[in-house]
Design a protein around this motif. Structure first.
Motif, mmCIF file in Angstrom:
data_model
loop_
_atom_site.group_PDB
_atom_site.id
_atom_site.type_symbol
_atom_site.label_atom_id
_atom_site.label_comp_id
_atom_site.label_asym_id
_atom_site.label_seq_id
_atom_site.Cartn_x
_atom_site.Cartn_y
_atom_site.Cartn_z
ATOM 1 N N HIS A 293 -98.593 40.406 -22.051
ATOM 2 C CA HIS A 293 -97.130 40.402 -22.077
ATOM 3 C C HIS A 293 -96.543 41.499 -22.948
ATOM 4 C CE1 HIS A 293 -98.212 36.126 -21.206
ATOM 5 N NE2 HIS A 293 -97.283 36.306 -20.293
ATOM 6 N N LEU A 294 -95.473 42.099 -22.446
ATOM 7 C CA LEU A 294 -94.584 42.951 -23.228
ATOM 8 C C LEU A 294 -93.334 42.108 -23.451
ATOM 9 C CD1 LEU A 294 -94.824 46.235 -21.108
ATOM 10 C CD2 LEU A 294 -95.956 45.792 -23.294
ATOM 11 N N ILE A 295 -92.937 41.917 -24.707
ATOM 12 C CA ILE A 295 -91.837 41.008 -25.019
ATOM 13 C C ILE A 295 -90.737 41.767 -25.742
ATOM 14 C CG2 ILE A 295 -91.184 38.900 -26.238
ATOM 15 C CD1 ILE A 295 -94.232 38.122 -26.007
ATOM 16 N N CYS A 296 -89.533 41.741 -25.174
ATOM 17 C CA CYS A 296 -88.387 42.402 -25.792
ATOM 18 C C CYS A 296 -87.838 41.510 -26.898
ATOM 19 C CB CYS A 296 -87.303 42.705 -24.756
ATOM 20 S SG CYS A 296 -85.878 43.551 -25.494
ATOM 21 N N THR A 297 -87.816 42.046 -28.108
ATOM 22 C CA THR A 297 -87.332 41.273 -29.258
ATOM 23 C C THR A 297 -85.804 41.231 -29.309
ATOM 24 O OG1 THR A 297 -87.492 43.242 -30.658
ATOM 25 C CG2 THR A 297 -89.372 41.717 -30.674
ATOM 26 N N SER A 298 -85.172 42.013 -28.448
ATOM 27 C CA SER A 298 -83.710 42.035 -28.428
ATOM 28 C C SER A 298 -83.147 41.013 -27.432
ATOM 29 C CB SER A 298 -83.224 43.441 -28.086
ATOM 30 O OG SER A 298 -81.828 43.514 -28.158
ATOM 31 N N CYS A 299 -83.598 41.085 -26.170
ATOM 32 C CA CYS A 299 -83.031 40.193 -25.146
ATOM 33 C C CYS A 299 -83.975 39.066 -24.725
ATOM 34 C CB CYS A 299 -82.615 41.004 -23.917
ATOM 35 S SG CYS A 299 -83.989 41.659 -22.952
ATOM 36 N N GLY A 300 -85.249 39.123 -25.147
ATOM 37 C CA GLY A 300 -86.199 38.073 -24.803
ATOM 38 C C GLY A 300 -86.902 38.278 -23.473
ATOM 39 N N LYS A 301 -86.634 39.378 -22.794
ATOM 40 C CA LYS A 301 -87.282 39.667 -21.508
ATOM 41 C C LYS A 301 -88.798 39.743 -21.704
ATOM 42 C CE LYS A 301 -87.229 43.143 -17.831
ATOM 43 N NZ LYS A 301 -86.583 44.407 -17.400
ATOM 44 N N ILE A 302 -89.545 39.192 -20.738
ATOM 45 C CA ILE A 302 -91.000 39.224 -20.781
ATOM 46 C C ILE A 302 -91.495 39.965 -19.548
ATOM 47 C CG2 ILE A 302 -93.123 37.866 -20.796
ATOM 48 C CD1 ILE A 302 -91.452 35.576 -22.037
ATOM 49 N N ILE A 303 -92.290 40.996 -19.777
ATOM 50 C CA ILE A 303 -92.882 41.770 -18.691
ATOM 51 C C ILE A 303 -94.378 41.499 -18.708
ATOM 52 C CG2 ILE A 303 -93.291 44.094 -17.770
ATOM 53 C CD1 ILE A 303 -90.720 44.917 -19.451
#
Length: 145
Positions: free
Chosen positions: A98-108
């Motif tokens: 997983h790549l996890i955006c710490t700003s919006c919470g999006k998970i790739i």
């Protein structure tokens, strides 16, 4: 047998082995997660239940208990978001990281064979047998950068 049916059979087997009562609520929560295309919070699961199973009166506390049980028996997994709680997904998916955006919470989700090979090489070099792993890389997505 369809994949969801196999997962539900596995749930029934685990519940029986543990001497617990099989509940429709656990099955519903597991069904929601196995058919979800993304990672869901407990609230997301609860809201999907209200839409998908309008006649079934499952409370949010029951959802949390079901999620906890399903994670404990390894049918689902979660990613912790600190104060924002957890997001869940089914373990029925093929392995991915997983790549996890710490700003919006999006998970790739991603899979990289070179990373997998490198992990095995490191483990072998250290006489270590990998049983399982998860990789979570934190940063900002292109929308938040």
């Amino acid at each position: 047998m369809e994949n969801n049916e196999k997962i539900i059979e596995e749930l029934k087997k685990i519940v029986k082995q543990k001497g617990l009562k099989y509940t429709e609520q656990r099955e519903i929560v597991l069904n929601i997660l196995t058919s979800a295309s993304d990672h869901l919070s407990a609230e997301d699961v609860y809201n999907k239940i209200k839409i998908t199973y309008p006649d079934n009166n499952i409370g949010i506390a029951t959802v949390y208990r079901a999620l906890s049980f399903l994670e404990e028996v390894d049918l689902i997994t979660s990613i912790a978001f600190g104060a924002d709680g957890k997001k869940y997904e089914s373990n029925a998916k093929s392995h991915h990281d997983h790549l996890i955006c710490t700003s919006c919470g999006k998970i790739i989700e991603f899979m990289d064979n070179e990373i997998e090979k490198r992990q095995e090489k490191i483990a072998k070099k250290n006489n270590f047998k990998i049983l399982n792993h998860s990789m979570q890389l934190y940063g900002t997505c292109e929308d938040c950068s």
